[in-house]
Motif scaffolding. Structure first.
Motif, PDB file in Angstrom:
ATOM      1  N   GLN A   1      27.506 -39.984 -45.898  1.00 59.53           N
ATOM      2  CA  GLN A   1      26.500 -41.217 -45.618  1.00 59.53           C
ATOM      3  C   GLN A   1      27.028 -42.392 -44.746  1.00 59.53           C
ATOM      4  O   GLN A   1      26.514 -43.075 -44.098  1.00 59.53           O
ATOM      5  N   LYS A   2      28.340 -42.359 -44.629  1.00 55.83           N
ATOM      6  CA  LYS A   2      28.831 -43.355 -43.976  1.00 55.83           C
ATOM      7  C   LYS A   2      28.915 -42.944 -42.347  1.00 55.83           C
ATOM      8  O   LYS A   2      28.585 -43.843 -41.555  1.00 55.83           O
TER       9      LYS A   2
ATOM     10  N   ASP B   1      26.482 -40.841 -41.322  1.00 55.47           N
ATOM     11  CA  ASP B   1      25.236 -41.045 -40.964  1.00 55.47           C
ATOM     12  C   ASP B   1      24.887 -42.579 -40.442  1.00 55.47           C
ATOM     13  O   ASP B   1      24.151 -42.749 -39.670  1.00 55.47           O
ATOM     14  N   THR B   2      25.518 -43.320 -41.231  1.00 55.89           N
ATOM     15  CA  THR B   2      25.061 -44.755 -41.157  1.00 55.89           C
ATOM     16  C   THR B   2      25.726 -45.394 -39.821  1.00 55.89           C
ATOM     17  O   THR B   2      24.942 -45.927 -38.921  1.00 55.89           O
TER      18      THR B   2
ATOM     19  N   ILE C   1      30.191 -36.902 -50.341  1.00 55.82           N
ATOM     20  CA  ILE C   1      28.846 -37.540 -50.369  1.00 55.82           C
ATOM     21  C   ILE C   1      29.079 -39.111 -49.399  1.00 55.82           C
ATOM     22  O   ILE C   1      28.517 -39.553 -48.481  1.00 55.82           O
ATOM     23  N   GLU C   2      30.109 -39.798 -49.862  1.00 58.84           N
ATOM     24  CA  GLU C   2      30.341 -40.914 -49.269  1.00 58.84           C
ATOM     25  C   GLU C   2      30.809 -40.911 -47.925  1.00 58.84           C
ATOM     26  O   GLU C   2      30.229 -41.726 -47.051  1.00 58.84           O
TER      27      GLU C   2
ATOM     28  N   PHE D   1      19.049 -38.097 -50.419  1.00 55.47           N
ATOM     29  CA  PHE D   1      19.200 -39.355 -49.241  1.00 55.47           C
ATOM     30  C   PHE D   1      18.592 -38.478 -48.175  1.00 55.47           C
ATOM     31  O   PHE D   1      18.231 -37.137 -47.874  1.00 55.47           O
ATOM     32  N   SER D   2      18.612 -39.035 -47.029  1.00 58.52           N
ATOM     33  CA  SER D   2      18.045 -38.477 -45.579  1.00 58.52           C
ATOM     34  C   SER D   2      19.283 -38.561 -44.829  1.00 58.52           C
ATOM     35  O   SER D   2      20.372 -39.546 -44.721  1.00 58.52           O
ATOM     36  N   LEU D   3      19.253 -37.803 -43.832  1.00 59.77           N
ATOM     37  CA  LEU D   3      20.303 -37.452 -42.753  1.00 59.77           C
ATOM     38  C   LEU D   3      19.978 -37.281 -41.420  1.00 59.77           C
ATOM     39  O   LEU D   3      18.831 -36.409 -41.512  1.00 59.77           O
TER      40      LEU D   3
ATOM     41  N   THR E   1      24.326 -35.553 -38.151  1.00 55.67           N
ATOM     42  CA  THR E   1      25.223 -35.576 -39.541  1.00 55.67           C
ATOM     43  C   THR E   1      25.482 -34.135 -39.851  1.00 55.67           C
ATOM     44  O   THR E   1      26.494 -33.813 -40.487  1.00 55.67           O
TER      45      THR E   1
END
Length: 271
Positions: free
Chosen positions: A53-54, A56-57, A49-50, A26-28, A32
């Motif tokens: 990604q949260k 980063d979103t 990871i969860e 994925f990308s960040l 992040t």
């Protein structure tokens, strides 16, 4: 458990590709990566990871909202709608809005005051139009009403004055009453109430001298004659009289025109 085997920069500034176990994952954002201290060789669980990604979103939503606000002030509703167009989840959008509120960058009450103040300084909208425009921007109607009630009526009179001032140039072409009526119509169309419109009109000295009024009567009378010249004599004079009356001239002024006291009626055929 997986291991970060590579972190590479994307062409887009501030974004990085993350490779786990030698495969792109994925990308960040740079924010992040810094927040979680992500480095090559670091081990990550599924839970890690969860969370990453949260974060980063949410950070992306905050970044989008901040950029949107950088162009001009916005309301909460406008920011939420903008984020929705960019496929940001409701949860992330709500977090972004809350963050911006806490930082003082997003404040509907302050936005309303700025919006109204701008109109008072350079705009041409009355209270009703301001209320409508602000409601369309999704702000609380009660906040709008409270802010409008804080504005002194004299300030809105100045806005109205600015809006219709150019109509005073029609003196000598239109009757005093018609200039007043045009002012009131324009004011009401721009969101001024009837009473406020009357007060704006009253702030002008629209008293035409006898020469200006007669000149206006002459111009409008000639225009009426040209418009109805092909009717029979009786119908023509009736229509001219009605036309002049609707354009704000008194019965005495109209009679003066039709009796040839303003311009010799025999000369009308030349126009």
């Amino acid at each position: 458990m997986t291991i970060i085997t590579k972190i590479s920069a994307q062409k887009r500034p501030g974004r990085y590709n993350i490779f786990l176990d030698n495969q792109y994952a994925f990308s960040l954002s740079e924010k992040t990566i810094a927040n979680f201290v992500l480095l090559k060789g670091k081990e990550l669980t599924d839970n890690d990871i969860e969370k990453i990604q949260k974060f980063d979103t949410d950070a992306k939503a905050s970044e989008l909202a901040t950029k949107f606000l950088s162009y001009e002030p916005r309301t909460v509703y406008e920011v939420l709608q903008y984020l929705k167009k960019h496929d940001v989840s409701d949860d992330s959008a709500a977090l972004a809005v809350e963050e911006l509120k806490n930082l003082g960058y997003l404040d509907d009450q302050q936005y309303i005051k700025l919006f109204i103040r701008n109109d008072l300084q350079v705009g041409t909208d009355g209270p009703t139009n301001l209320n409508r425009k602000l409601v369309q921007k999704g702000v609380d109607p009660d906040l709008i009403q409270n802010a409008l009630e804080e504005v002194d009526e004299e300030e809105f009179i100045q806005v109205g004055f600015r809006l219709v001032k150019s109509l005073t140039n029609k003196a000598g072409r239109l009757s005093e009453r018609e200039i007043q009526n045009k002012m009131k119509i324009k004011l009401i169309n721009h969101g001024f109430s009837s009473s406020l419109s009357n007060n704006v009109v009253a702030s002008f000295d629209l008293s035409l001298d006898s020469n200006e009024q007669m000149e206006a009567l002459k111009k409008q009378g000639i225009k009426a004659y040209k418009k109805f010249r092909n009717f029979d004599e009786r119908e023509k004079y009736f229509k001219i009289k009605k036309y002049l009356f609707t354009h704000g001239f008194s019965s005495d002024e109209i009679d003066a025109f039709l009796n040839g006291e303003v311009i010799d009626l025999d000369e009308l055929s030349e126009y």
